[in-house]
Design a protein around this motif. Structure first.
Motif, short mmCIF file in Angstrom:
data_model
loop_
_atom_site.label_atom_id
_atom_site.label_comp_id
_atom_site.label_asym_id
_atom_site.label_seq_id
_atom_site.Cartn_x
_atom_site.Cartn_y
_atom_site.Cartn_z
N LEU A 77 69.88 11.10 -12.87
CA LEU A 77 68.76 11.64 -13.65
C LEU A 77 67.47 11.26 -12.93
O LEU A 77 67.36 10.15 -12.40
CB LEU A 77 68.78 11.05 -15.06
N THR A 78 66.51 12.17 -12.91
CA THR A 78 65.26 11.94 -12.19
C THR A 78 64.07 12.09 -13.12
O THR A 78 63.92 13.11 -13.80
CB THR A 78 65.12 12.94 -11.01
N ILE A 79 63.23 11.07 -13.15
CA ILE A 79 61.95 11.11 -13.86
C ILE A 79 60.94 11.58 -12.82
O ILE A 79 60.77 10.94 -11.78
CB ILE A 79 61.55 9.71 -14.38
N ASP A 80 60.28 12.71 -13.09
CA ASP A 80 59.43 13.28 -12.03
C ASP A 80 58.08 13.80 -12.50
O ASP A 80 57.34 14.38 -11.71
CB ASP A 80 60.19 14.41 -11.33
N SER A 81 57.74 13.61 -13.78
CA SER A 81 56.47 14.17 -14.24
C SER A 81 55.92 13.35 -15.41
O SER A 81 56.61 12.48 -15.95
CB SER A 81 56.67 15.62 -14.68
N LEU A 82 54.69 13.63 -15.74
CA LEU A 82 54.04 13.04 -16.91
C LEU A 82 53.68 14.19 -17.85
O LEU A 82 53.45 15.31 -17.40
CB LEU A 82 52.78 12.28 -16.50
N GLY A 83 53.61 13.91 -19.13
CA GLY A 83 53.26 14.96 -20.08
C GLY A 83 52.71 14.38 -21.37
O GLY A 83 52.65 13.16 -21.54
N ILE A 84 52.28 15.27 -22.24
CA ILE A 84 51.74 14.86 -23.54
C ILE A 84 52.35 15.73 -24.64
O ILE A 84 52.73 16.87 -24.41
CB ILE A 84 50.20 14.96 -23.60
N PHE A 85 52.42 15.16 -25.83
CA PHE A 85 52.73 15.89 -27.05
C PHE A 85 51.52 15.77 -27.97
O PHE A 85 50.86 14.73 -28.01
CB PHE A 85 53.95 15.30 -27.77
N GLY A 86 51.28 16.80 -28.73
CA GLY A 86 50.16 16.79 -29.65
C GLY A 86 49.03 17.68 -29.14
O GLY A 86 49.20 18.46 -28.21
N ARG A 87 47.87 17.53 -29.75
CA ARG A 87 46.71 18.34 -29.38
C ARG A 87 46.23 17.98 -27.98
O ARG A 87 46.21 16.81 -27.61
CB ARG A 87 45.60 18.11 -30.39
N LYS A 88 45.80 18.98 -27.22
CA LYS A 88 45.32 18.75 -25.86
C LYS A 88 44.14 17.78 -25.83
O LYS A 88 44.00 17.00 -24.90
CB LYS A 88 44.89 20.06 -25.21
N GLU A 89 43.28 17.84 -26.85
CA GLU A 89 42.08 16.99 -26.86
C GLU A 89 42.38 15.55 -27.26
O GLU A 89 41.72 14.62 -26.82
CB GLU A 89 41.03 17.54 -27.86
N THR A 90 43.39 15.37 -28.11
CA THR A 90 43.73 14.03 -28.62
C THR A 90 45.25 13.90 -28.77
O THR A 90 45.78 13.88 -29.88
CB THR A 90 43.06 13.78 -30.00
#
Length: 188
Positions: A77-90
């Motif tokens: 398994l490869t961890i290769d990115s960053l991301g967010i959940f929720g509103r783009k501003e917060t």
């Protein structure tokens, strides 16, 4: 006041991967001020969140998970990115993302099916495997989404052998919040 205990099944990460993720987070903390950064020993990929549970229900779920994973094999398994959940501003969650891997989906399906058979009511949202790194944006300004979109790849991908599924108990009053209750090792 008695704190409610919650339980979940997750894919655990090897210690060296947790340490590398911690190094990455330490470099990002100044640029991305989230309220709470997850303790590195708590990094995992949730497969099924159970919530509160009786001892009988947990025993039944662990027995079924063990039976259903009996033939399952470890996989890369490869961890290769960053991301967010929720509103783009917060955003509410900042996470490490993993490359699509069919074996992860299969293992998750086995765990999920086992928990349903044990009588748990589980979340029905599509499975989006990730490692929560931080929670709750608290920056004075809005989250720098445009800049983040350009930089969200990890500088170095982290590949590991996924080989342990763990039943965790949450202790929200501790710094390290998750305690392993039962571990299932996948076949090599």
């Amino acid at each position: 006041m008695v704190l409610q205990r919650h339980y979940f099944f997750a894919l655990s990460l090897p210690e060296e991967i947790k340490l590398k993720l911690k190094e990455c987070c330490n470099q990002l903390k100044n640029s991305y001020p989230f309220a709470r950064w997850v303790h590195e020993l708590d990094y995992h990929i949730t497969l099924a969140f159970l919530g509160q549970a009786s001892k009988e229900q947990l025993n039944q779920a662990t027995e079924l998970v063990g039976q259903n994973l009996h033939e399952s094999h470890s996989f890369p398994l490869t961890i290769d990115s960053l991301g967010i959940f929720g509103r783009k501003e917060t955003p509410r969650i900042f996470f490490g993302g993993v490359q699509r891997e069919e074996m992860l989906q299969e293992v998750r399906n086995q765990v999920f099916k086992s928990c349903l058979e044990a009588g748990f009511k589980l979340e029905t949202r599509p499975f989006h495997p990730h490692i929560t790194l931080a929670r709750k944006w608290q920056g004075d300004d809005k989250f720098p989404y445009t800049t983040f979109e350009m930089e969200k790849r990890l500088v170095t991908s982290l590949t590991f052998k996924a080989n342990q599924i763990v039943l965790y108990e949450s202790h929200l009053d501790r710094e390290q919040k998750y305690e392993a209750i039962k571990t299932f090792t996948l076949n090599d």
